[in-house]
Design an enzyme around this catalytic site. Sequence first.
Site, PDB file in Angstrom:
ATOM      1  N   GLN A 104      43.570 -23.517  72.818  1.00  0.00           N
ATOM      2  CA  GLN A 104      43.863 -23.065  70.948  1.00  0.00           C
ATOM      3  C   GLN A 104      42.573 -24.185  70.353  1.00  0.00           C
ATOM      4  O   GLN A 104      42.282 -23.698  69.288  1.00  0.00           O
ATOM      5  CB  GLN A 104      44.908 -23.893  71.656  1.00  0.00           C
ATOM      6  CG  GLN A 104      46.250 -23.698  71.911  1.00  0.00           C
ATOM      7  CD  GLN A 104      47.508 -24.380  71.672  1.00  0.00           C
ATOM      8  OE1 GLN A 104      48.554 -24.339  70.722  1.00  0.00           O
ATOM      9  NE2 GLN A 104      47.392 -25.082  72.723  1.00  0.00           N
ATOM     10  N   ASP A 107      36.445 -25.370  69.888  1.00  0.00           N
ATOM     11  CA  ASP A 107      35.138 -25.984  69.724  1.00  0.00           C
ATOM     12  C   ASP A 107      34.209 -25.403  70.615  1.00  0.00           C
ATOM     13  O   ASP A 107      33.440 -26.617  70.850  1.00  0.00           O
ATOM     14  CB  ASP A 107      35.160 -27.781  69.727  1.00  0.00           C
ATOM     15  CG  ASP A 107      36.219 -28.025  71.241  1.00  0.00           C
ATOM     16  OD1 ASP A 107      36.524 -26.866  71.902  1.00  0.00           O
ATOM     17  OD2 ASP A 107      36.781 -29.416  70.998  1.00  0.00           O
ATOM     18  N   HIS A 122      43.116 -19.036  69.005  1.00  0.00           N
ATOM     19  CA  HIS A 122      42.959 -19.290  68.454  1.00  0.00           C
ATOM     20  C   HIS A 122      41.216 -19.094  67.294  1.00  0.00           C
ATOM     21  O   HIS A 122      40.790 -19.639  66.710  1.00  0.00           O
ATOM     22  CB  HIS A 122      42.738 -21.241  68.237  1.00  0.00           C
ATOM     23  CG  HIS A 122      44.891 -21.136  67.587  1.00  0.00           C
ATOM     24  ND1 HIS A 122      45.349 -22.087  68.232  1.00  0.00           N
ATOM     25  CD2 HIS A 122      45.683 -20.045  68.029  1.00  0.00           C
ATOM     26  CE1 HIS A 122      46.279 -22.422  67.894  1.00  0.00           C
ATOM     27  NE2 HIS A 122      46.600 -20.918  68.438  1.00  0.00           N
ATOM     28  N   CYS A 130      32.508 -10.412  59.299  1.00  0.00           N
ATOM     29  CA  CYS A 130      32.744 -10.956  58.257  1.00  0.00           C
ATOM     30  C   CYS A 130      33.966 -10.099  57.768  1.00  0.00           C
ATOM     31  O   CYS A 130      34.863  -9.256  57.996  1.00  0.00           O
ATOM     32  CB  CYS A 130      31.513  -9.442  58.645  1.00  0.00           C
ATOM     33  SG  CYS A 130      31.064  -8.609  56.991  1.00  0.00           S
ATOM     34  N   CYS A 133      32.729  -5.961  56.681  1.00  0.00           N
ATOM     35  CA  CYS A 133      32.411  -4.571  57.665  1.00  0.00           C
ATOM     36  C   CYS A 133      33.365  -5.159  58.983  1.00  0.00           C
ATOM     37  O   CYS A 133      33.507  -4.929  59.705  1.00  0.00           O
ATOM     38  CB  CYS A 133      31.313  -4.350  57.812  1.00  0.00           C
ATOM     39  SG  CYS A 133      30.641  -5.335  58.775  1.00  0.00           S
ATOM     40  N   SER A 193      50.004 -30.181  71.499  1.00  0.00           N
ATOM     41  CA  SER A 193      51.633 -31.048  71.363  1.00  0.00           C
ATOM     42  C   SER A 193      52.341 -29.498  71.597  1.00  0.00           C
ATOM     43  O   SER A 193      53.694 -29.921  71.361  1.00  0.00           O
ATOM     44  CB  SER A 193      51.628 -31.753  69.553  1.00  0.00           C
ATOM     45  OG  SER A 193      51.054 -29.883  69.147  1.00  0.00           O
ATOM     46  N   ASN A 220      49.606 -34.861  79.576  1.00  0.00           N
ATOM     47  CA  ASN A 220      49.245 -35.427  78.380  1.00  0.00           C
ATOM     48  C   ASN A 220      49.708 -36.931  77.975  1.00  0.00           C
ATOM     49  O   ASN A 220      50.211 -37.679  78.584  1.00  0.00           O
ATOM     50  CB  ASN A 220      50.590 -34.892  77.277  1.00  0.00           C
ATOM     51  CG  ASN A 220      50.809 -34.438  75.318  1.00  0.00           C
ATOM     52  OD1 ASN A 220      50.284 -35.785  75.152  1.00  0.00           O
ATOM     53  ND2 ASN A 220      50.224 -33.696  75.336  1.00  0.00           N
TER      54      ASN A 220
END
Length: 253
Positions: A104, A107, A122, A130, A133, A193, A220
């Site tokens: 997700q 970076d 994501h 753009c 276009c 999460s 986690n």
Amino acid sequence: MVDFSLVKEAAAILESAVNVAVLTGAGVSAESGVPTFRASEGLWEGHRVEDVATPTGFQRDPELVWRFYNERRQNLRSVVPNPGHVALAKLEEKLGDNFTLITQNIDGLHQKAGSKNVLEIHGSIRKTLCTHCGLIAHAPIEMDLGDLPRCLDCSHLLRPKIVWFHEMLPIDIWETAQFAASEATAFLVVGTSAVVFPAASLIPIAKMTRSPGARIIEINLAATEVSSMCDISILGPSGVVLPLILKELGIEV
Ligand code: OAD
């Protein structure tokens, strides 16, 4: 303190797995110094999500949105992958085509660590789209995009190639992720999460699509919405836990 017996159990599951899929979230990059999302009262570095991560926010104030993402791009210039990213790259090296990394995160740190096949469900802060276009272009973070970057092809406004709230996930990438989850015999859920959908639905997909379903391993700092669905929940930083699991598999990170 990480529970070492759970680390061993996780390694045993991975050792015998036919297909391994991994879902990562912001927690994986936390030890690299990238802030997670749900840490500060619903604000992302001082901004409301609706202002900086929705299509209407962008329509209303594209300059604000670009300032926000340009700052995040700038911050990423001094960030390097941590041992958690490296461990996942090494797991891919070992398992080859039987391994799928779904993230997700926008970076790009998995790729920096050496991961080859990364499903960025994501999108990526290192790409632009753009608004006119539809051209998708690479925008390395070292590149200064300016306040309101424009398309080199048609001169219309660019936006970050990121999935915002109220938007669909890229269909091809999402279908590949769903397939990997449904085929997985072991599924790792790391540093997320698991409250954002449809990403979080990959966990029940992995568990329920086929019988007997994947063994689910969560890593986690704290229990999450999906912990009760997991076979093993290892509490600890992914930059520590993942290398420990790899060590059990005979791989040094
Ligand atoms: P969150 O900020 O919601 O969750 C981060 C998770 O990482 C939490 O469960 C933390 O406990 C855990 N965590 C923090 N540091 C950790 C560490 N060192 N090791 C292991 N776990 C750690 O981030 P995401 O779940 O990634 O979407 O959020 C999902 C999506 O929500 C994001 O992709 C973003 C956001 O809205 C979009 O931008 C579309």
